[in-house]
Motif scaffolding. Structure first.
Motif, mmCIF file in Angstrom:
data_model
loop_
_atom_site.group_PDB
_atom_site.id
_atom_site.type_symbol
_atom_site.label_atom_id
_atom_site.label_comp_id
_atom_site.label_asym_id
_atom_site.label_seq_id
_atom_site.Cartn_x
_atom_site.Cartn_y
_atom_site.Cartn_z
ATOM 1 N N UNK A 154 0.823 -1.220 0.000
ATOM 2 C CA UNK A 154 0.000 0.000 0.000
ATOM 3 C C UNK A 154 0.844 1.251 0.000
ATOM 4 N N UNK A 155 0.366 2.272 -0.723
ATOM 5 C CA UNK A 155 0.852 3.635 -0.600
ATOM 6 C C UNK A 155 -0.235 4.381 0.179
ATOM 7 N N UNK A 156 0.143 5.470 0.829
ATOM 8 C CA UNK A 156 -0.819 6.253 1.604
ATOM 9 C C UNK A 156 -0.990 7.614 0.946
ATOM 10 N N UNK A 157 -2.233 8.012 0.736
ATOM 11 C CA UNK A 157 -2.522 9.314 0.150
ATOM 12 C C UNK A 157 -3.527 10.060 1.003
ATOM 13 N N UNK A 158 -3.854 11.259 0.564
ATOM 14 C CA UNK A 158 -4.846 12.073 1.269
ATOM 15 C C UNK A 158 -6.174 11.937 0.547
ATOM 16 N N UNK A 159 -7.216 11.693 1.314
ATOM 17 C CA UNK A 159 -8.555 11.612 0.740
ATOM 18 C C UNK A 159 -9.289 12.920 0.959
ATOM 19 N N UNK A 160 -10.009 13.371 -0.046
ATOM 20 C CA UNK A 160 -10.856 14.542 0.165
ATOM 21 C C UNK A 160 -12.229 14.229 -0.418
ATOM 22 N N UNK A 161 -13.223 14.898 0.130
ATOM 23 C CA UNK A 161 -14.611 14.576 -0.219
ATOM 24 C C UNK A 161 -14.864 14.690 -1.711
ATOM 25 N N UNK A 162 -14.317 15.727 -2.358
ATOM 26 C CA UNK A 162 -14.648 15.915 -3.769
ATOM 27 C C UNK A 162 -14.090 14.795 -4.635
ATOM 28 N N UNK A 163 -12.834 14.380 -4.426
ATOM 29 C CA UNK A 163 -12.292 13.324 -5.278
ATOM 30 C C UNK A 163 -12.870 11.958 -4.926
ATOM 31 N N UNK A 164 -13.089 11.688 -3.646
ATOM 32 C CA UNK A 164 -13.595 10.365 -3.258
ATOM 33 C C UNK A 164 -15.075 10.182 -3.604
ATOM 34 N N UNK A 165 -15.834 11.246 -3.572
ATOM 35 C CA UNK A 165 -17.271 11.128 -3.806
ATOM 36 C C UNK A 165 -17.674 11.437 -5.247
ATOM 37 N N UNK A 166 -16.811 12.147 -5.991
ATOM 38 C CA UNK A 166 -17.196 12.581 -7.334
ATOM 39 C C UNK A 166 -16.390 11.944 -8.464
ATOM 40 N N UNK A 167 -15.148 11.534 -8.182
ATOM 41 C CA UNK A 167 -14.319 10.976 -9.252
ATOM 42 C C UNK A 167 -14.934 9.714 -9.829
ATOM 43 N N UNK A 180 0.528 11.291 -6.011
ATOM 44 C CA UNK A 180 1.719 11.176 -5.160
ATOM 45 C C UNK A 180 2.962 11.667 -5.889
ATOM 46 N N UNK A 181 2.872 11.802 -7.233
ATOM 47 C CA UNK A 181 3.970 12.356 -8.022
ATOM 48 C C UNK A 181 5.134 11.394 -8.223
ATOM 49 N N UNK A 182 6.152 11.874 -8.924
ATOM 50 C CA UNK A 182 7.385 11.122 -9.144
ATOM 51 C C UNK A 182 7.174 9.725 -9.682
ATOM 52 N N UNK A 183 7.870 8.754 -9.069
ATOM 53 C CA UNK A 183 7.781 7.373 -9.542
ATOM 54 C C UNK A 183 6.376 6.806 -9.363
ATOM 55 N N UNK A 184 5.625 7.311 -8.375
ATOM 56 C CA UNK A 184 4.268 6.820 -8.160
ATOM 57 C C UNK A 184 3.378 7.184 -9.350
ATOM 58 N N UNK A 185 3.581 8.369 -9.885
ATOM 59 C CA UNK A 185 2.822 8.786 -11.059
ATOM 60 C C UNK A 185 3.162 7.876 -12.239
ATOM 61 N N UNK A 186 4.436 7.497 -12.353
ATOM 62 C CA UNK A 186 4.871 6.577 -13.420
ATOM 63 C C UNK A 186 4.206 5.214 -13.247
ATOM 64 N N UNK A 187 4.146 4.734 -11.993
ATOM 65 C CA UNK A 187 3.536 3.417 -11.724
ATOM 66 C C UNK A 187 2.059 3.397 -12.106
ATOM 67 N N UNK A 188 1.407 4.558 -12.037
ATOM 68 C CA UNK A 188 -0.032 4.594 -12.334
ATOM 69 C C UNK A 188 -0.315 4.217 -13.788
ATOM 70 N N UNK A 189 0.713 4.229 -14.617
ATOM 71 C CA UNK A 189 0.558 3.864 -16.034
ATOM 72 C C UNK A 189 0.919 2.411 -16.314
ATOM 73 N N UNK A 190 1.413 1.681 -15.291
ATOM 74 C CA UNK A 190 1.784 0.278 -15.496
ATOM 75 C C UNK A 190 0.542 -0.520 -15.874
ATOM 76 N N UNK A 191 0.651 -1.451 -16.833
ATOM 77 C CA UNK A 191 -0.485 -2.327 -17.139
ATOM 78 C C UNK A 191 -0.735 -3.289 -15.986
ATOM 79 N N UNK A 192 -1.970 -3.769 -15.861
ATOM 80 C CA UNK A 192 -2.307 -4.702 -14.792
ATOM 81 C C UNK A 192 -1.429 -5.952 -14.892
#
Length: 197
Positions: A154-167, A180-192
């Motif tokens: 797990x990575x830890x991020x900040x939750x806010x009402x607008x992104x958690x309820x509307x995204x 989270x930026x940096x390498x985490x942003x790169x990982x978000x593009x990894x295929x499953x």
């Protein structure tokens, strides 16, 4: 020639401290039908254990099938909060005046007087962005979540009402990891499944 530096694919937690109102973001290669590519809002994290709700996994049924008063209303989505207590309904909302609701922080509340929630809905007030309903929750025994974080699950991020309820739930994991930026942003593009790439 073999590439010596494999750090690009080495998944490492961001070592943030979990607490109520923060979110857990699963690592990109977690092969788990429940928690793979999930975003979990932490409801509580204490010495006794941890409770959370998966924010981005829909169930195939609607709340209208569970609550008879909602039978004739427009379909209300029902989310899979996790593998524990799957016969229990939880509701996360932004309605600060609901009696008995637990403040999670960042403008979010859990449960409270269900009659107040029903009245709010039956009066035709907007549900989307204001209330989400879940069957089940995610739970960890004392120390279990910290161990999974140390194991880079797990990575830890900040939750806010607008992104958690509307995204959109389909892009929620990618967006949360990317924030989270940096390498985490790169990982978000990894295929499953990298072998299918």
């Amino acid at each position: 020639m073999m590439v010596k530096n494999q750090d690009y694919f080495k998944i490492e937690s961001n070592n943030a401290i979990p607490s109520r109102g923060k979110i857990l973001i699963s690592e990109p290669f977690l092969r788990d039908s429940v928690f793979g590519r999930s975003v979990v809002l932490l409801i509580d994290h204490t010495k006794e254990g941890t409770m959370g709700l998966i924010m981005n996994k829909l169930l195939p049924m609607k709340l209208n099938e569970v609550v008879k008063e909602f039978k004739y209303l427009e379909d209300i989505p029902l989310y899979n909060g996790g593998p524990m207590g799957t016969d229990t309904l939880f509701y996360l909302h932004t309605l600060k005046d609901i009696e008995g609701a637990l403040a999670i922080g960042n403008g979010l509340y859990l449960n409270g007087n269900f009659n107040d929630i029903k009245r709010y809905i039956l009066q035709g007030n907007p549900i989307e962005g204001n209330i989400r309903f879940f069957l089940g929750y995610s739970g960890w025994q004392d120390g279990q979540l910290n161990q999974e974080i140390e194991e880079n699950t797990w990575m830890i991020g900040k939750g806010d009402a607008s992104s958690l309820m509307l995204d959109e739930i389909k892009g929620m994991w990618k967006k949360a990891l990317g924030k989270l930026g940096g390498k985490y942003e790169t990982w978000s593009h990894f295929p499953i499944n990298p072998s299918l790439n």
